[in-house]
Structure formats: C-alpha cells, structure tokens
Write a protein that holds these residues in place. Structure first.
Motif, PDB file in Angstrom:
ATOM      1  N   PRO A 103      71.794  69.273  33.541  1.00  0.00           N
ATOM      2  CA  PRO A 103      73.221  69.005  33.795  1.00  0.00           C
ATOM      3  C   PRO A 103      73.862  69.997  34.767  1.00  0.00           C
ATOM      4  CG  PRO A 103      72.750  68.695  31.479  1.00  0.00           C
ATOM      5  CD  PRO A 103      71.525  69.272  32.069  1.00  0.00           C
ATOM      6  N   ALA A 104      73.299  71.170  34.863  1.00  0.00           N
ATOM      7  CA  ALA A 104      73.864  72.170  35.771  1.00  0.00           C
ATOM      8  C   ALA A 104      73.355  71.991  37.196  1.00  0.00           C
ATOM      9  CB  ALA A 104      73.520  73.577  35.270  1.00  0.00           C
ATOM     10  N   GLY A 105      72.484  70.992  37.425  1.00  0.00           N
ATOM     11  CA  GLY A 105      71.949  70.745  38.762  1.00  0.00           C
ATOM     12  C   GLY A 105      70.735  71.575  39.104  1.00  0.00           C
ATOM     13  N   GLU A 106      70.213  72.289  38.104  1.00  0.00           N
ATOM     14  CA  GLU A 106      69.033  73.128  38.353  1.00  0.00           C
ATOM     15  C   GLU A 106      67.767  72.267  38.217  1.00  0.00           C
ATOM     16  OE1 GLU A 106      70.887  77.212  36.438  1.00  0.00           O
ATOM     17  OE2 GLU A 106      69.678  75.851  35.185  1.00  0.00           O
ATOM     18  N   ILE A 107      66.805  72.503  39.111  1.00  0.00           N
ATOM     19  CA  ILE A 107      65.539  71.750  39.089  1.00  0.00           C
ATOM     20  C   ILE A 107      64.674  72.319  37.971  1.00  0.00           C
ATOM     21  CG2 ILE A 107      63.451  71.171  40.383  1.00  0.00           C
ATOM     22  CD1 ILE A 107      65.201  71.406  42.941  1.00  0.00           C
ATOM     23  N   ILE A 108      64.333  71.465  37.017  1.00  0.00           N
ATOM     24  CA  ILE A 108      63.560  71.930  35.862  1.00  0.00           C
ATOM     25  C   ILE A 108      62.188  71.244  35.745  1.00  0.00           C
ATOM     26  CG2 ILE A 108      65.612  72.548  34.518  1.00  0.00           C
ATOM     27  CD1 ILE A 108      65.234  69.820  33.061  1.00  0.00           C
ATOM     28  N   GLY A 109      61.934  70.264  36.599  1.00  0.00           N
ATOM     29  CA  GLY A 109      60.648  69.560  36.529  1.00  0.00           C
ATOM     30  C   GLY A 109      60.486  68.572  37.668  1.00  0.00           C
TER      31      GLY A 109
END
Length: 507
Positions: free
Chosen positions: A140-146
């Motif tokens: 949700p924060a726009g961070e790439i997690i996968g």
C-alpha cells in the motif's frame, strides 16, 4: 492458492477491528460491503489464476517462489508443494542464469518486462520456449515487495514458426512454380519461380483467376482437376501446356493437392508446376533421331535378309552343310535386328502419339503357331512347349499382337538358362482368349515388378547384368495392350521363374 486465502483473512481481520472501534452502524455496514467486495475480487482473481493456461508465479525480491498455479505445474512439471519456498533458478537453464539478476534489477526500479522470450527447463530436464511477462508487486505504501510472473509455453508456436520459415525458404528457392488458389480458382499465393516461369509478378496475379494461364483449348482441364480434388483425389505429374504473360505456350508437369482446414474441410488447392519444355524438346529430338535412324536401317536390313534367304536356298540345293549353318545363323541375327528396329520405331511413334492400330479379324492360333515356330529356330538351346489351342478369331492389330508375343517369348529365352522349359499357354473362354508365357528363369522381385513396364527400366542384379537389352520391350507390350483395351499381368518370385499373360476379346 494459499497466499491469496491468507491475504483475504488478513483483510477481514483488519476491517473487523476497525468496526469494533466505532459503533456507528452505517460505517459497520460500509465495512461489511467492502469486505464482501474484497472477497468477491479475491475469488475472481483466484478463479482466473486457477483456470489460466499460462503459468502464473509470484516470488519475492530474492527470487524465492511464493505462489504457483496449476498451469505452472502442467508446464514445468513441479507441484505447488515442490516449488513454494524454492528459488526460481530451479527453472532456469545454466547458460541463462544471468537473466534473473538482470530482470530483478529492472523490477526493483519499477519497470515491467513484457513478452520476454527465452528458454526454461522442466522438472524432467526438457528445454521449452516461454514468453515471460514480469511485473513488480507493491505494498500500500508503493514499495516493491515482490514479483509477479506470467509464463506462456510457446514451444509449439516456435516449432510451427521454424517449420513455416523452412517451408517459406523452400518455396522461395525452388525452381518449380508453387501456387495456391481457392475453390473458385482465384490465385491466393505466387512464389518467385512462378514469376520466372509465367512472367507475371505476384501483384499482377493475386486475386486473379488461374484461367489466365490456361490456353483456350485446354480450359476444360480446370473443372476436371477441381472435380478430382473435391472427391479426395490428388493429381500427380499431369503433363499439359500453359500460357505465359507474353503468350508463349510451355509444357508443364502439374502436381495438385487439396488444402484442408483443421476440421478436414477442403478450402483450397496447392499447385506445383514444373516447366518441362526443354525436356519435351529433348524427347522430341531423341524420338526424331530414333525414327530416322530406325527407318534408314530398316531398308538395307530388309535387302540383307532377302539376300541371305536367297543364298540359304541355293546352299541347301547344293547340300553345303557348313554354308547352310552359317547363313542360317546370319538369318537369325538379321531377324533379331529387324525386331529390335521395329521396337524402336514403335517407341518413337508411341512417344509422338502417332501409334495407331490397324484392326482386322484374324486367326490368333495361326499367329501363335508361327511365332512359336520361329522361336524354336531362334532359341534351339531352350525347350519351347506349346499345345495348339483350338482356332480362335480376334479383332486386333495382327502385327502388334505378334510383336507382344515375340517380346514375351524373347524375354523368356533371355532371362532363363539353356535347357530350361518355356511353356506357351492358350485358354479360350466364351468371350476371351488368354495367352501366357511361363519360364523357369531367374524370376523378378516384388520391387522390380512394380516398375517392370516403365520405359527404359531394367532389372539390375548379378544374375541378369550380362543380358543385353534397352528396357523398351515390356513398355511397348504394356502400351500396345493398353491401346487394345487390355493389360499385361505378371506372376513371379525371385529364383522361381515368371509367368506373363494377357487376354484379348474373341470375335
């Protein structure tokens, strides 16, 4: 899909906690509606992923697999249990391992990789062609997690493309015109050789009728060919004439095949046209040469035979045994040469389409008696058995039927050892008379029997390699009988002799 169910449970838990903090009924209803919508979307997404024909895989930024759909199992062979928590490198061939860090590097900066074509390796070690579409997964924060990866198996497509490329190269490089047309005879494809042979460019003929190439006096061939193909037949080596852009008539050999769709319905035709004009000219020159030489040889040979026969009559009167023996042998050889020249003349006439039949009613038994009598003189080393059959009349060309019997008897002598028996048979029924010539010779293999009546074909094996001949006798036999509406039959086994037979209608 375990990870999607877990996500759905987390959303529900979070939303319920929010409800507990606020007793507002409207807000509670709104949150329930949101929860239902999330569940529906999750169910829809799960159904899409489960039913997709493409492998849909997710992994973290370290390349560890976090989800694995059924198509991934079908394509790569690994079950979900075998892949979850494993490195994606398990699917990458050793010579392509550098692709993974390169792709992850692009994903980390927010890029999407679309339709990246490469190779991957299955559980069973098979290399397959795949097209990859790889997208970043963000929180949700726009961070790439996968990373989310869609892999489509394009192995069959690649093979089809390679096959098409090979076929296209063959079509373009061949010396034969390769043309396709629809069932209305409209041209739909035209290769480079078609342009060279007929003179029309592709732009000039696409969408035009194939009748453009057919001379006016041969237009009936097109519906005849279409009729054959619609009934499931293939047209092989059909020799005819076609017309070029500049009005020149050329000789062509056509092979035409049906084009069918996946359901087996006929949708068009494929035509291969070979320019045989030069071949036809060569054949014509050869036939002209044979006809001229044969004709010129026949005149002095006839005179020579007459002189030998006169000399033979004189020495018989004088009872000169030596001269009689020598002249008798010379007469036999001139007779052989006469028959050989006749064969060549008939071959030339046949090739020119000028061989005609001179039909008359005659006694076939008398003709067979004459030929067997001559054969006994020509082949004294063989035992020629013949029981005269009852008198039988036929309507045929006496000279050419005589040539048929002469050729068959001559072959029986040539292809069997001295001292063996040659049996001439004659069977009469109500409507037909069957003539057969059986020998105890070398026999003919099944493979050779299939080509035995082709022009210039000769059996080649150690037993017959020293037997002289040109391979035209049986070809002429077959063609003469065909002109009479009949055919020649052979029964033979290698090493067990042969039986040749033909039938004629009785008059």
């Amino acid at each position: 899909m375990k990870n999607f169910k877990t996500l759905n449970e987390k959303i529900n838990s979070h939303l319920l906690k929010e409800v507990e903090l606020n007793d507002d009924i409207r807000q509670k209803e709104l949150l329930i509606a949101v929860m239902q919508l999330a569940e529906e979307r999750t169910a829809t997404l799960t159904a899409i992923i489960e039913s997709s024909d493409d492998a849909i895989i997710s992994k973290n930024l370290q390349g560890i697999v976090t989800s694995w759909n059924p198509s991934a199992e079908r394509i790569f062979g690994y079950t979900e249990e075998e892949m979850l928590g494993e490195s994606i490198l398990k699917l990458i061939p050793p010579d392509r391992l550098e692709e993974e860090p390169h792709i992850l590097g692009r994903i980390r900066v927010g890029e999407r990789v679309a339709h990246f074509e490469t190779k991957r390796i299955t559980k069973y070690g098979d290399l397959i062609d795949v097209s990859l579409t790889i997208s970043p997964v963000k929180n949700p924060a726009g961070e790439i997690i996968g990373v989310s990866k869609i892999a489509r198996n394009i192995t069959a497509l690649r093979r089809a493309e390679e096959k098409s490329a090979i076929l296209a190269a063959i079509i373009e490089s061949t010396d034969d015109a390769i043309i396709s047309k629809d069932l209305n005879s409209i041209i739909t494809s035209w290769n480079g050789a078609a342009e060279r042979i007929f003179g029309y460019t592709e732009e000039e003929v696409l969408g035009q009728s194939i009748l453009k190439l057919i001379p006016p006096d041969r237009l009936q061939e097109e519906p005849m060919i279409l009729g054959q193909l619609k009934s499931g037949q293939r047209v092989d080596h059909f020799e005819t004439k076609r017309m070029t852009k500049h009005g020149k008539l050329i000789d062509v050999s056509l092979t035409i095949s049906p084009v069918k769709d996946k359901a087996g319905n006929l949708i068009g035709l494929s035509k291969i046209a070979r320019d045989i004009t030069y071949k036809k000219l060569e054949e014509q020159r050869k036939n002209d040469f044979i006809a001229i030489v044969s004709h010129e040889l026949k005149t002095p040979l006839t005179s020579m035979r007459s002189y030998i026969q006169l000399a033979l009559a004189k020495v018989r009167e004088k009872q000169d045994a030596f001269c009689e023996n020598v002249l008798a042998r010379a007469e036999v050889q001139t007779r052989k040469m006469y028959l050989m020249i006749n064969d060549f003349l008939n071959l030339s006439r046949l090739e020119e389409g000028k061989m005609s039949l001179h039909l008359s009613r005659f006694n076939l038994t008398e003709l067979v008696d004459e030929i067997v009598g001559d054969a006994r003189i020509l082949a004294p080393a063989h035992v020629i058995e013949y029981q005269n059959c009852d008198e039988v009349m036929v309507d045929a060309d006496r000279e050419k039927i005589g040539q048929v019997i002469n050729n068959l008897l001559s072959n029986a002598v040539k292809y069997s050892l001295s001292g063996t028996i040659i049996n001439v048979g004659c069977e009469i029924s109500e409507e037909k008379v069957l003539i057969s010539i059986a020998d105890q010779g070398f026999g003919i293999s099944v493979a050779d029997q299939k080509r035995l009546f082709e022009r210039f074909y000769r059996v080649s094996n150690d037993e017959v390699k020293n037997v002289s001949g040109f391979g035209i006798g049986l070809y002429l036999v077959a063609e003469i009988l065909r002109l009479h509406g009949g055919d020649i039959k052979v029964e033979s086994r290698h090493g067990e002799g042969s039986v040749f037979s033909f039938a004629l209608r009785t008059a």
